[in-house]
Scaffold this active site. Structure first.
Site, PDB file in Angstrom:
ATOM      1  N   ASP A 170       2.202  -7.132   2.237  1.00 11.68           N
ATOM      2  CA  ASP A 170       0.751  -6.390   2.696  1.00 11.68           C
ATOM      3  C   ASP A 170       1.306  -5.049   3.544  1.00 11.68           C
ATOM      4  O   ASP A 170       0.691  -4.655   4.574  1.00 11.68           O
ATOM      5  CB  ASP A 170       0.042  -6.886   3.732  1.00 11.68           C
ATOM      6  N   ASN A 201      -6.499   0.890  -3.331  1.00  8.72           N
ATOM      7  CA  ASN A 201      -7.227   1.538  -2.120  1.00  8.72           C
ATOM      8  C   ASN A 201      -6.702   2.820  -1.939  1.00  8.72           C
ATOM      9  O   ASN A 201      -6.592   3.040  -0.532  1.00  8.72           O
ATOM     10  CB  ASN A 201      -7.528   0.613  -1.106  1.00  8.72           C
ATOM     11  N   HIS A 237       0.900  -1.234   0.054  1.00  7.03           N
ATOM     12  CA  HIS A 237       0.076   0.025  -0.058  1.00  7.03           C
ATOM     13  C   HIS A 237       0.859   1.180  -0.069  1.00  7.03           C
ATOM     14  O   HIS A 237       1.488   1.574   0.914  1.00  7.03           O
ATOM     15  CB  HIS A 237      -0.852  -0.072   1.158  1.00  7.03           C
ATOM     16  N   LEU A 238       1.043   1.818  -1.051  1.00  7.81           N
ATOM     17  CA  LEU A 238       1.927   3.073  -1.278  1.00  7.81           C
ATOM     18  C   LEU A 238       1.091   4.487  -1.005  1.00  7.81           C
ATOM     19  O   LEU A 238       1.739   5.300  -0.789  1.00  7.81           O
ATOM     20  CB  LEU A 238       2.495   3.198  -2.724  1.00  7.81           C
ATOM     21  N   ARG A 239      -0.290   4.350  -0.748  1.00  4.45           N
ATOM     22  CA  ARG A 239      -0.984   5.515  -0.115  1.00  4.45           C
ATOM     23  C   ARG A 239      -1.123   6.695  -1.088  1.00  4.45           C
ATOM     24  O   ARG A 239      -1.717   7.619  -0.693  1.00  4.45           O
ATOM     25  CB  ARG A 239      -0.565   5.868   1.099  1.00  4.45           C
ATOM     26  N   HIS A 277      -2.975 -12.568   1.242  1.00  5.77           N
ATOM     27  CA  HIS A 277      -2.468 -12.724   2.746  1.00  5.77           C
ATOM     28  C   HIS A 277      -3.418 -14.069   3.412  1.00  5.77           C
ATOM     29  O   HIS A 277      -4.194 -13.623   4.370  1.00  5.77           O
ATOM     30  CB  HIS A 277      -2.564 -11.393   3.440  1.00  5.77           C
ATOM     31  N   ASP A 313      -8.613  -4.770  -2.633  1.00  3.19           N
ATOM     32  CA  ASP A 313      -7.861  -5.335  -1.325  1.00  3.19           C
ATOM     33  C   ASP A 313      -8.251  -4.210  -0.116  1.00  3.19           C
ATOM     34  O   ASP A 313      -8.356  -3.139  -0.167  1.00  3.19           O
ATOM     35  CB  ASP A 313      -6.399  -5.351  -1.362  1.00  3.19           C
TER      36      ASP A 313
HETATM   37 ZN    ZN Z   1      -6.326  -7.339   2.441  1.00  4.13          ZN
END
Ligand code: ZN
Length: 437
Positions: free
Chosen positions: A314, A101, A69-71, A239, A159
């Site tokens: 993750d 996301n 997740h690089l946001r 995951h 995700d």
């Molecule tokens: Zn997830």
């Protein structure tokens, strides 16, 4: 040393470990024009050639993370594409798949293009955007997979959220199949999970926290395997944390269903009793939660026998304000890029995993799962390479992370094993300093 194209770099004296190429031995790796020129036992080199001394170290394909997740866009206070890519390199990852996301979510070409543009500007690790399964991650309407694929997305995923509608999931698998995109799924039956703070078991009871049973994952894994079988689509289970999920995936693969899977370092290394031991430390809170002993044993066995293809981090950075709250109020997620190798190498020392399988699960296997370039040291391939010191001892100090996120359950731990150099396309883009950063 920058590794300009045209100039050759000789990485000498290291144990070259390339599971896809079947190489495991002391070799010299020669990089020329940004590509792997040669991996050989004896190489002639000019006296003034640029060399890297890799004696006592491992020389492997750069790691590939299927799940980061690089946001960016939208939550740059947690992480940016650049800071995430820098953290990735420090951990030996030369390529990361960026989860969609973000704010707004990556459900159209403009967001995917922005992520790719930021990655190009940073010039660090390669970044592969992942697009959304559903528009706005709402689970109602499918995103445009043709547009996502054309703009560089390597998979689709909602995700963070499960696709609760089986009908929508069926259509996603069918639609993605037309573009040969894997559908990567966060498996959690929300009604069965309920409001939860950790794994359902004796530890949760003792702590007085609400638990989520492992079966909340397993039932969704079983549903989606049935739908992959129905549609012929490519299912990728993210995951994996539960024994029942491992069993279901193992059985499905025997039947020839197109299902792949990943497991995180924290689900391999930690369990629900570690939440108890930590004293409600919110850096031990993530989704899926740290599981019980039988689940932990099952994911380790699943990784060792190849049922779970890849190790994926993750990596989920959060700011302090989102974590410095009561346990059941804290956001889910932990950072993982910079600690993955050290944490997982411990499994080799304990006889749970072979060194070859560990490196495969970080290189060739994830490349195969999403059909990504890299993952091996074939002659002529772009030289994405990690040099790892398997004996380097270090203490995890989140304040020194290159990631903006400090939320690590491994903080304070002594780890053995660390990436010392990373090359992307033959360019030296990370070198550990004496201060260990
Ligand atoms: Zn997830």
């Amino acid at each position: 040393m920058s590794g300009e194209s045209g100039e050759a770099i000789f990485i000498e004296g290291g144990r070259v470990l390339d599971p896809r190429g079947g190489i495991d031995g002391i070799r010299t790796l020669v990089i020329r024009d940004g590509r792997v020129a040669e991996v050989a036992e004896r190489v002639e080199r000019p006296r003034d050639a640029r060399t890297v001394d890799a004696r006592g170290k491992w020389v492997t394909p750069g790691f590939i993370d299927l799940h980061s997740h690089l946001r960016e866009p939208g939550q740059e206070y947690k992480e940016t594409v650049a800071s995430g890519a820098r953290a990735a390199l420090a951990g030996g990852f030369t390529a990361v798949c960026a989860m969609p996301n973000t704010v707004p979510p990556c459900d159209n070409a403009s967001v995917a293009e922005l992520v790719l543009e930021r990655a190009r500007a940073a010039g660090l690790a390669r970044v592969h955007p992942v697009g959304c399964i559903s528009k706005g991650l709402k689970g109602e309407e499918l995103a445009e997979y043709g547009e996502l694929k054309a703009s560089g997305c390597v998979a689709v995923s909602d995700d963070g959220r499960p696709v609760m509608s089986p009908a929508l999931m069926r259509r996603a698998l069918e639609y993605a199949r037309a573009f040969d995109l894997p559908v990567a799924v966060h498996e959690e039956d929300l009604s069965l999970a309920g409001k939860w703070a950790m794994h359902e078991g004796p530890a949760a009871t003792r702590l007085g926290l609400r638990g989520m049973p492992s079966q909340a994952e397993e039932v969704m894994v079983r549903r989606d395997i049935a739908l992959a079988e129905l549609t012929g689509g490519r299912l990728h289970v993210q995951h994996v944390s539960a024994e029942g999920s491992v069993r279901a995936i193992r059985e499905a693969r025997k039947r020839g269903v197109r299902v792949t899977a990943e497991v995180t370092p924290h689900h391999l290394a930690l369990g629900d009793e570690d939440v108890a031991r930590s004293g409600y430390d919110t850096d031990f809170k993530m989704c899926p939660p740290l599981r019980g002993e039988t689940d932990v044993r099952a994911v380790r066995e699943g990784l060792a026998d190849g049922t779970l293809d890849a190790i994926a981090t993750d990596h989920a950075p959060h700011s302090l304000v989102e974590k410095a709250v009561e346990f059941d109020q804290a956001l889910n997620g932990v950072v993982g890029l910079e600690t993955a190798f050290g944490v997982c190498l411990d499994l080799c020392r304990r006889g749970i995993l072979s060194e070859r399988r560990l490196i495969e699960a970080l290189t060739a296997a994830p490349a195969g799962v999403f059909g990504l370039p890299g993952g091996g040291l074939e002659k002529g391939a772009p030289a994405d390479v990690a040099i790892l010191d398997p004996g380097m001892e270090w203490t995890v100090e989140p304040d020194r992370f290159l990631s903006k996120g400090h939320n690590s359950p491994f903080k304070g731990r002594r780890l053995v094993g660390r990436c010392t150099h990373a090359f992307v396309g033959g360019r030296l883009v990370h070198e550990i300093s004496r201060g260990g950063r």
